[in-house]
Design a protein around this motif. Structure first.
Motif, mmCIF file in Angstrom:
data_model
loop_
_atom_site.group_PDB
_atom_site.id
_atom_site.type_symbol
_atom_site.label_atom_id
_atom_site.label_comp_id
_atom_site.label_asym_id
_atom_site.label_seq_id
_atom_site.Cartn_x
_atom_site.Cartn_y
_atom_site.Cartn_z
ATOM 1 N N TRP A 311 4.557 -13.423 -1.820
ATOM 2 C CA TRP A 311 5.095 -12.821 -3.048
ATOM 3 C C TRP A 311 4.043 -11.990 -3.768
ATOM 4 O O TRP A 311 4.369 -11.229 -4.668
ATOM 5 C CB TRP A 311 5.666 -13.903 -3.967
ATOM 6 N N SER A 312 2.787 -12.114 -3.348
ATOM 7 C CA SER A 312 1.751 -11.205 -3.840
ATOM 8 C C SER A 312 1.693 -9.932 -3.008
ATOM 9 O O SER A 312 0.797 -9.118 -3.185
ATOM 10 C CB SER A 312 0.385 -11.895 -3.835
ATOM 11 N N GLN A 313 2.651 -9.791 -2.088
ATOM 12 C CA GLN A 313 2.854 -8.588 -1.274
ATOM 13 C C GLN A 313 1.687 -8.346 -0.319
ATOM 14 O O GLN A 313 1.178 -7.241 -0.192
ATOM 15 C CB GLN A 313 3.140 -7.371 -2.155
ATOM 16 N N ARG A 314 1.314 -9.419 0.358
ATOM 17 C CA ARG A 314 0.374 -9.377 1.469
ATOM 18 C C ARG A 314 1.087 -9.898 2.715
ATOM 19 O O ARG A 314 1.930 -10.796 2.620
ATOM 20 C CB ARG A 314 -0.856 -10.247 1.194
ATOM 21 N N ILE A 315 0.738 -9.370 3.875
ATOM 22 C CA ILE A 315 1.300 -9.861 5.122
ATOM 23 C C ILE A 315 0.463 -11.029 5.612
ATOM 24 O O ILE A 315 -0.766 -10.984 5.614
ATOM 25 C CB ILE A 315 1.344 -8.741 6.173
ATOM 26 N N CYS A 316 1.154 -12.096 6.029
ATOM 27 C CA CYS A 316 0.502 -13.292 6.547
ATOM 28 C C CYS A 316 0.902 -13.486 8.004
ATOM 29 O O CYS A 316 2.043 -13.186 8.385
ATOM 30 C CB CYS A 316 0.911 -14.520 5.744
ATOM 31 N N SER A 331 -3.953 -14.420 5.666
ATOM 32 C CA SER A 331 -3.487 -13.314 4.838
ATOM 33 C C SER A 331 -4.270 -12.071 5.238
ATOM 34 O O SER A 331 -5.507 -12.073 5.211
ATOM 35 C CB SER A 331 -3.704 -13.645 3.361
ATOM 36 N N LEU A 332 -3.555 -11.021 5.625
ATOM 37 C CA LEU A 332 -4.201 -9.835 6.171
ATOM 38 C C LEU A 332 -4.563 -8.862 5.058
ATOM 39 O O LEU A 332 -3.681 -8.343 4.361
ATOM 40 C CB LEU A 332 -3.274 -9.143 7.176
ATOM 41 N N ASP A 333 -5.844 -8.641 4.896
ATOM 42 C CA ASP A 333 -6.315 -7.626 3.956
ATOM 43 C C ASP A 333 -6.319 -6.299 4.698
ATOM 44 O O ASP A 333 -7.254 -5.966 5.422
ATOM 45 C CB ASP A 333 -7.712 -7.973 3.455
ATOM 46 N N LEU A 334 -5.235 -5.538 4.539
ATOM 47 C CA LEU A 334 -5.066 -4.279 5.261
ATOM 48 C C LEU A 334 -5.362 -3.070 4.393
ATOM 49 O O LEU A 334 -5.095 -1.934 4.782
ATOM 50 C CB LEU A 334 -3.639 -4.189 5.812
ATOM 51 N N GLY A 335 -5.853 -3.306 3.192
ATOM 52 C CA GLY A 335 -6.169 -2.184 2.316
ATOM 53 C C GLY A 335 -4.999 -1.715 1.488
ATOM 54 O O GLY A 335 -5.151 -0.886 0.599
ATOM 55 N N GLU A 336 -3.786 -2.233 1.760
ATOM 56 C CA GLU A 336 -2.604 -1.864 0.975
ATOM 57 C C GLU A 336 -2.523 -2.718 -0.277
ATOM 58 O O GLU A 336 -2.749 -3.918 -0.233
ATOM 59 C CB GLU A 336 -1.328 -2.088 1.791
ATOM 60 N N GLU A 337 -2.193 -2.092 -1.395
ATOM 61 C CA GLU A 337 -1.925 -2.884 -2.591
ATOM 62 C C GLU A 337 -0.619 -3.651 -2.429
ATOM 63 O O GLU A 337 -0.483 -4.762 -2.925
ATOM 64 C CB GLU A 337 -1.863 -1.969 -3.812
ATOM 65 N N LYS A 338 0.342 -3.056 -1.704
ATOM 66 C CA LYS A 338 1.634 -3.691 -1.523
ATOM 67 C C LYS A 338 2.079 -3.503 -0.073
ATOM 68 O O LYS A 338 2.156 -2.383 0.409
ATOM 69 C CB LYS A 338 2.671 -3.071 -2.465
ATOM 70 N N ALA A 339 2.347 -4.600 0.606
ATOM 71 C CA ALA A 339 2.825 -4.557 1.989
ATOM 72 C C ALA A 339 3.878 -5.638 2.158
ATOM 73 O O ALA A 339 3.612 -6.809 1.889
ATOM 74 C CB ALA A 339 1.674 -4.765 2.961
ATOM 75 N N MET A 340 5.093 -5.238 2.580
ATOM 76 C CA MET A 340 6.208 -6.173 2.649
ATOM 77 C C MET A 340 7.047 -5.901 3.896
ATOM 78 O O MET A 340 6.845 -4.924 4.597
ATOM 79 C CB MET A 340 7.082 -6.071 1.396
#
Length: 381
Positions: A311-316, A331-340
């Motif tokens: 719900w924090s809009q990170r891909i897991c 939790s994947l830190d992909l550089g996106e502020e929002k990823a869903m």
């Protein structure tokens, strides 16, 4: 960055694994114990170009250009995409899901090669249905399409009921069937529901009730359908990934049991009340509350792989040997502020994949809900 003797930068590399040539058309046809076919890396493959997450690497993102005349322009992705070969033509069928489902045939499973060919005439399930008040009067869309042993297609779907003037939703999950390879579908029945009926009025704007936002896979080793979905779990009190099971060959209504934390014993949806029992979290996955899982059997790892958004809009991302006990997700830190709305898709479709798969997702969503369709390559090691 870790270095691995298995790879040599700047060359085409092959993994020594037995090739696997299987018919992936039937949901019941793929075997959870199968070995992987080799993956051929690009000539310029270099681990330093990937983000390393310890057991897999993720490439830079590619944003797919969308044409303004396609349905739901700037709103893809918005849910689970089903991709498979459901007949003898050798072609893929893609079911794109939003407030309804579009059916598209193609020689390619890749979303960026198909999104700009979408048209409104491709709608086959959803808002063209006769509305069922309290069930899918707000829309219905597929979260898993599978071919059954009797030749029918089973379409498991997310359903919503709305209120006039509100963007709140009362959610549940259903199943429908097709006898003409997905051109037309039956009315559909509810298979999983929340504990409470739809209230007369929502508590506010954007409030979710019930359960949904899931996917359905056939687990050959268990001889069962497993639906992974987002439902309210009292402990610790949030919408989290949980699951339900049906051992019925068609996953029919009335045959589903929810997870109780140890086994599948809780009623999924009672015939009379159309309500289900309590939802229990899946151990380890509760590190991140979220929804919209995409689950694939990976025959390189010999494991199930799940991605979902928090719900924090990170891909897991998590893996499981049996589809029941899951490892703590990363939790994947992909550089996106929002990823869903993540989706795993391979050259085989959305049900199975090997060492390299593609992760499609909705990126950079703004306050109006507009988003980009993006993808990255995921390579397991």
């Amino acid at each position: 960055m870790k270095k691995f003797a298995l790879y040599t930068a700047g060359a085409v590399l092959m993994l020594a694994a037995a090739a696997c040539d299987r018919d992936l058309d039937l949901a019941h046809a793929y075997d959870n114990s199968s070995s992987s076919k080799p993956y051929e890396f690009d000539k310029d493959f270099n681990f330093d170009d990937y983000i390393d997450f310890g057991s897999f690497v993720v490439s830079d993102r590619v944003v797919c250009e969308q044409q303004p005349d396609i349905p739901r322009y700037s709103f893809w992705l918005d849910g689970k995409i089903s991709v498979g070969k459901y007949d003898d033509s050798g072609r893929f069928t893609l079911y794109w899901s939003a407030d309804n489902s579009l059916r598209q045939t193609s020689d390619s499973p890749w979303l960026e090669e198909n999104v700009n060919a979408l048209s409104a005439e491709m709608e086959v399930f959803g808002k063209d249905l006769e509305p069922v008040d309290g069930f899918y009067d707000g829309g219905a869309w597929f979260i898993g399409v599978h071919k059954l042993p009797d030749g029918r297609l089973a379409g498991f779907f997310h359903a919503e009921s709305h209120w006039t003037g509100s963007n709140s939703a009362y959610k549940s999950i259903g199943v429908t069937y097709s006898r003409d390879n997905g051109l037309t579908w039956e009315k559909g029945s509810r298979i999983l529901a929340g504990t409470d009926p739809k209230p007369e009025n929502p508590a506010g704007q954007g409030v979710s009730y019930g359960l949904g936002d899931g996917c359905v896979v056939w687990n050959e080793a268990l001889g069962a359908w497993i639906c992974y979905y987002s439902g309210y779990c009292n402990d610790p009190g949030n919408y989290m990934i949980t699951m339900a099971r049906s051992t019925d060959p068609a996953g029919a209504a009335g045959t589903w049991k929810k997870w109780d934390g140890e086994d599948f014993t809780i009623e999924g949806c009672k015939r009379q009340s159309q309500l289900g029992g309590e939802n229990f979290k899946i151990a380890n996955l509760d590190a991140y509350a979220g929804g919209n899982p995409s689950v694939m059997w990976n025959h390189y790892l010999n494991k199930w792989v799940m991605v979902f958004h928090s719900w924090s809009q990170r891909i897991c991302l998590s893996t499981s040997s049996d589809g029941i006990v899951w490892e703590a997700p990363k939790s994947l830190d992909l550089g996106e502020e929002k990823a869903m709305y993540p989706n795993l898709i391979s050259e085989e479709g959305d049900l199975t994949g090997g060492q390299a798969v593609r992760l499609y997702y909705a990126a950079d969503m703004n306050d109006l809900g507009q988003r980009s369709l993006a993808w990255r390559k995921v390579v397991f090691y």
